[in-house]
Design a protein around this motif. Sequence first.
Motif, PDB file in Angstrom:
ATOM      1  N   LEU A 185     -17.743  18.902  87.089  1.00 56.62           N
ATOM      2  CA  LEU A 185     -16.795  20.010  87.026  1.00 56.62           C
ATOM      3  C   LEU A 185     -16.444  20.516  88.422  1.00 56.62           C
ATOM      4  O   LEU A 185     -15.302  20.932  88.670  1.00 56.62           O
ATOM      5  CB  LEU A 185     -17.360  21.139  86.161  1.00 56.62           C
ATOM      6  N   ARG A 186     -17.399  20.481  89.335  1.00 55.21           N
ATOM      7  CA  ARG A 186     -17.090  20.845  90.727  1.00 55.21           C
ATOM      8  C   ARG A 186     -16.085  19.870  91.326  1.00 55.21           C
ATOM      9  O   ARG A 186     -15.174  20.267  92.046  1.00 55.21           O
ATOM     10  CB  ARG A 186     -18.368  20.847  91.567  1.00 55.21           C
ATOM     11  N   MET A 187     -16.257  18.578  91.024  1.00 58.96           N
ATOM     12  CA  MET A 187     -15.320  17.567  91.513  1.00 58.96           C
ATOM     13  C   MET A 187     -13.937  17.797  90.918  1.00 58.96           C
ATOM     14  O   MET A 187     -12.923  17.691  91.618  1.00 58.96           O
ATOM     15  CB  MET A 187     -15.807  16.169  91.166  1.00 58.96           C
ATOM     16  N   ARG A 188     -13.899  18.110  89.640  1.00 56.42           N
ATOM     17  CA  ARG A 188     -12.612  18.370  88.983  1.00 56.42           C
ATOM     18  C   ARG A 188     -11.895  19.545  89.652  1.00 56.42           C
ATOM     19  O   ARG A 188     -10.691  19.492  89.897  1.00 56.42           O
ATOM     20  CB  ARG A 188     -12.853  18.659  87.493  1.00 56.42           C
ATOM     21  N   GLN A 189     -12.641  20.601  89.977  1.00 57.00           N
ATOM     22  CA  GLN A 189     -12.030  21.759  90.604  1.00 57.00           C
ATOM     23  C   GLN A 189     -11.513  21.423  92.000  1.00 57.00           C
ATOM     24  O   GLN A 189     -10.426  21.847  92.400  1.00 57.00           O
ATOM     25  CB  GLN A 189     -13.021  22.913  90.680  1.00 57.00           C
ATOM     26  N   LEU A 190     -12.292  20.644  92.754  1.00 59.98           N
ATOM     27  CA  LEU A 190     -11.864  20.221  94.088  1.00 59.98           C
ATOM     28  C   LEU A 190     -10.596  19.376  93.996  1.00 59.98           C
ATOM     29  O   LEU A 190      -9.651  19.544  94.781  1.00 59.98           O
ATOM     30  CB  LEU A 190     -12.992  19.429  94.749  1.00 59.98           C
ATOM     31  N   PHE A 191     -10.569  18.487  93.039  1.00 62.04           N
ATOM     32  CA  PHE A 191      -9.416  17.623  92.773  1.00 62.04           C
ATOM     33  C   PHE A 191      -8.169  18.461  92.495  1.00 62.04           C
ATOM     34  O   PHE A 191      -7.097  18.240  93.079  1.00 62.04           O
ATOM     35  CB  PHE A 191      -9.768  16.738  91.570  1.00 62.04           C
ATOM     36  N   VAL A 192      -8.309  19.451  91.622  1.00 54.32           N
ATOM     37  CA  VAL A 192      -7.176  20.316  91.250  1.00 54.32           C
ATOM     38  C   VAL A 192      -6.726  21.158  92.444  1.00 54.32           C
ATOM     39  O   VAL A 192      -5.525  21.334  92.684  1.00 54.32           O
ATOM     40  CB  VAL A 192      -7.558  21.208  90.059  1.00 54.32           C
ATOM     41  N   ASP A 193      -7.685  21.662  93.206  1.00 57.61           N
ATOM     42  CA  ASP A 193      -7.344  22.491  94.369  1.00 57.61           C
ATOM     43  C   ASP A 193      -6.512  21.712  95.386  1.00 57.61           C
ATOM     44  O   ASP A 193      -5.510  22.216  95.918  1.00 57.61           O
ATOM     45  CB  ASP A 193      -8.617  23.020  95.039  1.00 57.61           C
ATOM     46  N   ILE A 194      -6.938  20.469  95.671  1.00 67.05           N
ATOM     47  CA  ILE A 194      -6.205  19.648  96.642  1.00 67.05           C
ATOM     48  C   ILE A 194      -4.833  19.273  96.085  1.00 67.05           C
ATOM     49  O   ILE A 194      -3.826  19.281  96.795  1.00 67.05           O
ATOM     50  CB  ILE A 194      -7.019  18.400  97.014  1.00 67.05           C
ATOM     51  N   GLN A 195      -4.804  18.959  94.811  1.00 65.73           N
ATOM     52  CA  GLN A 195      -3.540  18.603  94.155  1.00 65.73           C
ATOM     53  C   GLN A 195      -2.514  19.722  94.299  1.00 65.73           C
ATOM     54  O   GLN A 195      -1.323  19.479  94.541  1.00 65.73           O
ATOM     55  CB  GLN A 195      -3.820  18.319  92.678  1.00 65.73           C
ATOM     56  N   SER A 196      -2.975  20.962  94.187  1.00 60.46           N
ATOM     57  CA  SER A 196      -2.064  22.108  94.229  1.00 60.46           C
ATOM     58  C   SER A 196      -1.467  22.340  95.616  1.00 60.46           C
ATOM     59  O   SER A 196      -0.430  22.995  95.746  1.00 60.46           O
ATOM     60  CB  SER A 196      -2.798  23.376  93.777  1.00 60.46           C
ATOM     61  N   LYS A 197      -2.084  21.778  96.652  1.00 62.35           N
ATOM     62  CA  LYS A 197      -1.611  21.997  98.022  1.00 62.35           C
ATOM     63  C   LYS A 197      -0.422  21.118  98.386  1.00 62.35           C
ATOM     64  O   LYS A 197       0.268  21.369  99.380  1.00 62.35           O
ATOM     65  CB  LYS A 197      -2.763  21.779  99.006  1.00 62.35           C
ATOM     66  N   LYS A 198      -0.220  20.040  97.624  1.00 55.36           N
ATOM     67  CA  LYS A 198       0.938  19.160  97.807  1.00 55.36           C
ATOM     68  C   LYS A 198       1.069  18.705  99.270  1.00 55.36           C
ATOM     69  O   LYS A 198       2.104  18.896  99.917  1.00 55.36           O
ATOM     70  CB  LYS A 198       2.226  19.838  97.340  1.00 55.36           C
ATOM     71  N   ILE A 199       0.018  18.090  99.777  1.00 50.35           N
ATOM     72  CA  ILE A 199      -0.001  17.594 101.156  1.00 50.35           C
ATOM     73  C   ILE A 199       0.662  16.224 101.205  1.00 50.35           C
ATOM     74  O   ILE A 199       0.401  15.366 100.359  1.00 50.35           O
ATOM     75  CB  ILE A 199      -1.449  17.489 101.671  1.00 50.35           C
ATOM     76  N   ASP A 200       1.518  16.006 102.182  1.00 50.22           N
ATOM     77  CA  ASP A 200       2.185  14.710 102.332  1.00 50.22           C
ATOM     78  C   ASP A 200       1.164  13.585 102.428  1.00 50.22           C
ATOM     79  O   ASP A 200       0.171  13.676 103.172  1.00 50.22           O
ATOM     80  CB  ASP A 200       3.054  14.701 103.597  1.00 50.22           C
TER      81      ASP A 200
END
Length: 237
Positions: A185-200
Motif C-alpha cells: 500500500l505504501r508503494m501504491r501511494q508512492l506510485f499515485v503521488d508520482i503519477q499526479s505530478k505529470k513529470i515529462d
Amino acid sequence: MMENLSATDPIWENARDIFDRAAKAAVQSGRAPEEIRILAVTKTVPWERVGRAVEAGFSVLGENRVQEFLGKYPHYPLDKCSVHFIGTLQTNKVKYIIDKVDMIQSVDSIRLAREIDRQAKKHGRVMDVLLEVNIGAEESKSGFLPECLEEALPEISGFKNIHVRGLMAIPPKTPPEAQNDYYFLRMRQLFVDIQSKKIDNINMDFLSMGMSQDFESAILSGANMVRIGTSLFGGRK
C-alpha cells in the motif's frame, strides 16, 4: 497456446492455477484480468522448461542474471515472448543486454540510469525502465529510498534514451502467515503521488510487486505486474 502441452504437465497445471488466481484478484480489485501482466521468473530454469512456460501462456520472461540470460537467450522463442531484466544490474553489464531486453525493471540509482541511457543511445533505442524502490529501507537491498525517489526524478527525466514506465519493489521477507500489505500500500501511494505530478518522461504505467507467495495481495493493493517463479517452475536449488 496451451493445447500442445499434456494435461498432466506440472507447468500446465501451475500456469492454470496462477492465471486463475491472478484473474480473481484482479476482479476483486475492480480491474479486468487482462490488466495484470504476469512475468515468468526464469532464474536457474533451463531454457527448454522456459519454452514450455511460453507455450503455457506466459508472454513475458523475467531474467535475473546477465551471464545466465546470455546463455539462454539464443534459444528463446522471441516471436512469442518478450524479456525483462529484473535482477540487480551492474553498470558494466548493461552493454551486454541493452539490445536484448524490452525493459529493465531494476534501475536502482541515477548512475545506472545514466549508463542505460548511454548504451541505449549507441543502439538508437529508448529503453523502458522501472525504478526500484527499497520500500523497507533494508541495508541489504539496493534501490531508491522512498523519501529520496522524488529528488532523483528531475535528473532521470532528462535522459533521452530511457523512458520511465513505473516502479518496482520487493518488500522485506516476512513469515508465511504475515502479509506485505503495508509495504504494498505504501508503494501504491508512492506510485499515485508520482503519477499526479505529470513529470515529462516519467510515466506510471506499471507497478511491479508481488511474487509467488504474495502476488494476490499485491494485485489487491494495486500491482498490475507480478513476478512468478516458484509457483510455476517449482523450488530452485
